[in-house]
Design a protein around this motif. Sequence first.
Motif, PDB file in Angstrom:
ATOM      1  N   ALA A 170     120.928  -3.561-114.080  1.00 53.87           N
ATOM      2  CA  ALA A 170     121.238  -2.160-113.782  1.00 53.87           C
ATOM      3  C   ALA A 170     122.684  -1.832-114.126  1.00 53.87           C
ATOM      4  CB  ALA A 170     120.971  -1.879-112.302  1.00 53.87           C
ATOM      5  N   ASN A 171     123.585  -2.801-113.915  1.00 51.32           N
ATOM      6  CA  ASN A 171     124.996  -2.576-114.223  1.00 51.32           C
ATOM      7  C   ASN A 171     125.347  -2.898-115.673  1.00 51.32           C
ATOM      8  OD1 ASN A 171     126.772  -2.001-111.609  1.00 51.32           O
ATOM      9  ND2 ASN A 171     125.102  -3.375-111.011  1.00 51.32           N
ATOM     10  N   ALA A 172     124.547  -3.741-116.320  1.00 50.93           N
ATOM     11  CA  ALA A 172     124.873  -4.174-117.682  1.00 50.93           C
ATOM     12  C   ALA A 172     124.290  -3.267-118.754  1.00 50.93           C
ATOM     13  CB  ALA A 172     124.379  -5.601-117.908  1.00 50.93           C
ATOM     14  N   PHE A 173     123.120  -2.670-118.505  1.00 47.58           N
ATOM     15  CA  PHE A 173     122.412  -1.974-119.564  1.00 47.58           C
ATOM     16  C   PHE A 173     123.090  -0.715-120.102  1.00 47.58           C
ATOM     17  CE2 PHE A 173     118.004  -3.983-119.079  1.00 47.58           C
ATOM     18  CZ  PHE A 173     118.191  -4.696-120.239  1.00 47.58           C
ATOM     19  N   PRO A 174     123.834   0.036-119.301  1.00 46.83           N
ATOM     20  CA  PRO A 174     124.504   1.202-119.922  1.00 46.83           C
ATOM     21  C   PRO A 174     125.358   0.831-121.134  1.00 46.83           C
ATOM     22  CG  PRO A 174     124.618   1.352-117.550  1.00 46.83           C
ATOM     23  CD  PRO A 174     124.013   0.023-117.855  1.00 46.83           C
ATOM     24  N   ALA A 175     125.987  -0.340-121.074  1.00 49.43           N
ATOM     25  CA  ALA A 175     126.818  -0.780-122.204  1.00 49.43           C
ATOM     26  C   ALA A 175     126.118  -1.844-123.041  1.00 49.43           C
ATOM     27  CB  ALA A 175     128.148  -1.324-121.685  1.00 49.43           C
ATOM     28  N   GLY A 176     124.976  -2.346-122.578  1.00 50.93           N
ATOM     29  CA  GLY A 176     124.261  -3.401-123.283  1.00 50.93           C
ATOM     30  C   GLY A 176     124.708  -4.776-122.836  1.00 50.93           C
TER      31      GLY A 176
END
Length: 295
Positions: free
Chosen positions: A196-202
């Motif tokens: 959830a925290n990693a996916f906005p930036a990939g």
Amino acid sequence: MPLPVFSDHRKGLLLTTIGGLALSMDIPLVRLAHGDMWSILGARSITTVAVTLVVICFIRTVKGTWPMLVPGKYGLAAGLLYGCSTLTFVLAVFNTATANVVFIVAFNPMFGALLSWMFLKERPSLSTLATMAVMVFGVGLIVHDGLSSGHVFGDAMALLSAFILASAITVGRASRRDMGFVPLLATALPAILGFANAFPAGLAIEHPAWIVLNGALLMPIAFWCLATGPRYLSAAEVGMFYLLETILAPIWIWLIFAETPPTMTLIGGAILVCAIMAHSLWMVRGQPVQQSLAH
């Protein structure tokens, strides 16, 4: 009968030894992956969940029945605690020195002894209380050094990880149920949080093979063995096998990364290691196995 009790105790010792050895490679593999904290947390956790589901399906195919996954309310409570401990542990790894993490997490057995005393009425011996006092002093040296070097958050997360982990072990001890799959399935919680925290930036992991090896092989072995140990050993005894990580992880880090811990951390860590080793030897010599399992 003395023989079956002794056999169970030896089984617990073997399981927790294997678990402690596997766990000692956790931080080195996390460091070798060279990734963002949330990416590492998500990838490490999801691979553990995936392997666990494969193993569960395999057992179902071979035996014809599903293995015990989450034994009631105790299993749910322990699972939540194990999931939180994974998060706090990774936060500690990324926010303080490796030696600080493993030496502070070594406080786990003392937390386990206190919690067992409070909730399971397993009163610690005078030697255990004396060891706690020495360990508080050792942890104090490490945390004081962390304050001066700006690692207070990471050190606090390591201490919180030790407490949460001791709580999970105590719950497993109280239930006397098979908790082997609980910490493995509980990694779904940090997996969700990590992605959830990693996916906005990939996802950002330079060498994902190391983290896959960690999550798919070493963590399932470590979690299953250390979660099964409380069926045969006291919470304090199981916690002491985390000392293997305390001793070995800084050695692996030194060999791989040539990272030498600060002097004060080494002094505090030496105090912790000596205190726990002396206490372990005293328990083996002075207390019969039946006494530790009679509660």
